[in-house]
Design an enzyme around this catalytic site. Structure first.
Site, PDB file in Angstrom:
ATOM      1  N   ASP A 183       0.853  -1.196   0.000  1.00  0.00           N
ATOM      2  CA  ASP A 183       0.000   0.000   0.000  1.00  0.00           C
ATOM      3  C   ASP A 183       0.885   1.241   0.000  1.00  0.00           C
ATOM      4  O   ASP A 183       1.629   1.483   0.957  1.00  0.00           O
ATOM      5  CB  ASP A 183      -0.884  -0.032   1.246  1.00  0.00           C
ATOM      6  CG  ASP A 183      -1.936   1.067   1.256  1.00  0.00           C
ATOM      7  OD1 ASP A 183      -1.960   1.882   0.318  1.00  0.00           O
ATOM      8  OD2 ASP A 183      -2.738   1.087   2.211  1.00  0.00           O
ATOM      9  N   HIS A 185      -0.468   4.145   0.040  1.00  0.00           N
ATOM     10  CA  HIS A 185      -1.233   4.940   1.009  1.00  0.00           C
ATOM     11  C   HIS A 185      -1.355   6.405   0.620  1.00  0.00           C
ATOM     12  O   HIS A 185      -1.596   7.272   1.467  1.00  0.00           O
ATOM     13  CB  HIS A 185      -0.578   4.819   2.395  1.00  0.00           C
ATOM     14  CG  HIS A 185      -1.557   4.839   3.539  1.00  0.00           C
ATOM     15  ND1 HIS A 185      -1.738   5.937   4.347  1.00  0.00           N
ATOM     16  CD2 HIS A 185      -2.402   3.885   3.997  1.00  0.00           C
ATOM     17  CE1 HIS A 185      -2.648   5.671   5.266  1.00  0.00           C
ATOM     18  NE2 HIS A 185      -3.075   4.431   5.076  1.00  0.00           N
ATOM     19  N   GLU A 209      -1.434  -0.835  -3.971  1.00  0.00           N
ATOM     20  CA  GLU A 209      -2.627  -0.066  -3.608  1.00  0.00           C
ATOM     21  C   GLU A 209      -2.328   1.429  -3.593  1.00  0.00           C
ATOM     22  O   GLU A 209      -1.297   1.856  -3.057  1.00  0.00           O
ATOM     23  CB  GLU A 209      -3.119  -0.502  -2.229  1.00  0.00           C
ATOM     24  CG  GLU A 209      -4.360   0.217  -1.750  1.00  0.00           C
ATOM     25  CD  GLU A 209      -4.933  -0.385  -0.479  1.00  0.00           C
ATOM     26  OE1 GLU A 209      -5.651   0.349   0.225  1.00  0.00           O
ATOM     27  OE2 GLU A 209      -4.663  -1.568  -0.188  1.00  0.00           O
ATOM     28  N   GLU A 235     -10.574   3.437  -2.020  1.00  0.00           N
ATOM     29  CA  GLU A 235     -11.081   3.652  -0.672  1.00  0.00           C
ATOM     30  C   GLU A 235     -11.478   5.100  -0.426  1.00  0.00           C
ATOM     31  O   GLU A 235     -12.228   5.392   0.499  1.00  0.00           O
ATOM     32  CB  GLU A 235     -10.051   3.212   0.371  1.00  0.00           C
ATOM     33  CG  GLU A 235      -8.805   4.065   0.420  1.00  0.00           C
ATOM     34  CD  GLU A 235      -7.729   3.453   1.301  1.00  0.00           C
ATOM     35  OE1 GLU A 235      -7.401   4.074   2.329  1.00  0.00           O
ATOM     36  OE2 GLU A 235      -7.224   2.365   0.966  1.00  0.00           O
ATOM     37  N   HIS A 285     -12.694  -2.402   0.948  1.00  0.00           N
ATOM     38  CA  HIS A 285     -11.859  -1.774   1.970  1.00  0.00           C
ATOM     39  C   HIS A 285     -12.576  -1.850   3.310  1.00  0.00           C
ATOM     40  O   HIS A 285     -13.754  -1.502   3.408  1.00  0.00           O
ATOM     41  CB  HIS A 285     -11.624  -0.316   1.564  1.00  0.00           C
ATOM     42  CG  HIS A 285     -10.778   0.465   2.504  1.00  0.00           C
ATOM     43  ND1 HIS A 285     -11.293   1.382   3.394  1.00  0.00           N
ATOM     44  CD2 HIS A 285      -9.430   0.494   2.677  1.00  0.00           C
ATOM     45  CE1 HIS A 285     -10.310   1.949   4.073  1.00  0.00           C
ATOM     46  NE2 HIS A 285      -9.167   1.426   3.656  1.00  0.00           N
TER      47      HIS A 285
END
Length: 382
Positions: A183, A185, A209, A235, A285
């Site tokens: 991720d 992020h 991700e 997400e 998610h």
């Protein structure tokens, strides 16, 4: 049947639960939350409640339409998360009234269980590897880790090397057949994403991700051709309209809507169906609580393109309370062979321990995102 009352509970570690009551004694539960904005979402639920009290809770599609469209300003994280928790609770009521799990009301199951993954952390490669081994020992067949700490637009290669060392340590620890998600992020800007995605190619990741923030989606047309690793995001998108461009332009392989942010079960199911039409996979998610996870699993049961489910048991955020603390039927989330069964009880399939919810709501929380800064003092994406 008429809705009589909506009550929100701000509970540790960083969640918000919603109870919707009816005049027939059937109550439903939802989880309306934006992490770090729980009280704001609870206020939005209270505003939307004015329309709902006195209405039949079973008319879910109409309620969703009114609560979304009747406001001149619509969409976004707060509105859609408040609507999400309401929607989950209405489905819970309908399922309980009919004695059926929500998945049956959505058309029935295409699967009986779904693969789950565990988040792993650690500041050093050895710690990350140990966490990965522990997750596999608990039966998980997939893990997800943060790729990097904060990165400037253009940063030094030692930070890239640290990322590679962590991923290498995890791959060495778990072997070639355990899925690893990395991720970014939203911490990585396009110039460094180019470097990282190319360097991570040999590790045969399950997915990368949020290689860039969703608002920089146009960068994916440059990034996607640089890797064979599936790209996941979603997400921080909140409706089918947010996902429309993401899907139509074709640079994403996995979408990750959050049914506690993206309008609940009603809207997430539609987003999933849109993705299926583009041959895009679904990985919902859910770093949240038990009500959110139960809602996720009811959707997973019904969506052919769902392939894995995030869950928060033991995640680092859950310091004061964890996933199972607020439910009476712990066995509903028993993980076996890296999978979890779809709950078969009526509604969402969980029994919320309301007495404990009220006890912990008296404590509440004011969880906030960390605020990071670069060495030069400028703000760093967390």
């Amino acid at each position: 049947m008429k809705i009589t009352k909506l009550t929100s509970f701000i509970v540790p570690p960083r969640w918000c639960f919603l109870k919707i009551e009816t005049d027939e004694g059937i109550a439903g539960w939802g989880e309306p939350i934006v992490e770090g904005r729980a009280h704001t979402v609870a206020a939005a639920v209270d505003e939307l409640a004015d329309y709902l009290v006195g209405k039949d809770p079973r008319n879910i599609e109409d309620h969703w339409t009114v609560l979304y469209r009747a406001g001149f300003y619509r969409g976004g994280s707060i509105h859609m998360s408040a609507l999400a928790g309401i929607d989950q609770a209405l489905w819970d009521i309908k399922g309980k009234a009919l004695g059926q799990p929500v998945s049956q009301l959505l058309g029935g199951n295409v699967r009986d269980r779904i693969r789950v993954y565990s988040w792993i952390g650690g500041d050093r490669p050895a710690e990350t590897a140990a966490a990965a081994r522990a997750a596999v020992a608990r039966g998980f067949t997939a893990v997800k880790m943060n790729g990097t700490e904060e990165l400037q637009y253009v940063d030094t290669h030692d930070k890239v090397e640290k990322c590679l060392q962590n991923v290498q340590a995890v791959r060495d620890a778990v072997g070639p057949n355990v899925g690893i998600g990395v991720d970014f992020h939203g911490r990585v800007h396009k110039p460094m994403a180019k470097v990282l995605m190319k360097e991570l190619e040999p590790y045969k990741l399950m997915f990368i991700e949020e290689p860039v923030l969703s608002e920089h989606y146009e960068a994916l047309k440059e990034l996607a051709p640089m890797t064979s690793t599936p790209i996941a995001l979603g997400e921080r998108l909140f409706s089918r309209w947010d996902f429309k461009r993401i899907l139509s332009e074709g640079w994403v392989d996995i979408i990750q809507p959050d049914p506690s942010h993206a309008g609940g079960i009603t809207e997430t199911r539609k987003i999933a169906a849109m993705a299926e039409a583009y041959d895009v996979a679904l990985a919902l998610h859910c770093p949240l609580g038990p009500i959110a996870l139960a809602a996720n699993l009811q959707i997973d049961a019904n969506c052919y393109n769902a392939f894995i489910q995030e869950q928060s048991l033991g995640i680092h955020y859950n310091a004061a309370n964890d996933l199972l603390d607020y439910v009476s039927n712990h066995e509903v989330f028993a993980y076996r062979d890296g999978m979890v069964d779809i709950p078969t009880g009526p509604g969402l399939g969980i029994e919320v321990n309301e007495e404990y919810v009220r006890e912990r709501a008296a404590v509440g929380h004011r969880w906030r995102n960390p605020v990071w800064r670069h060495a030069d003092g400028s703000f760093a994406e967390w």
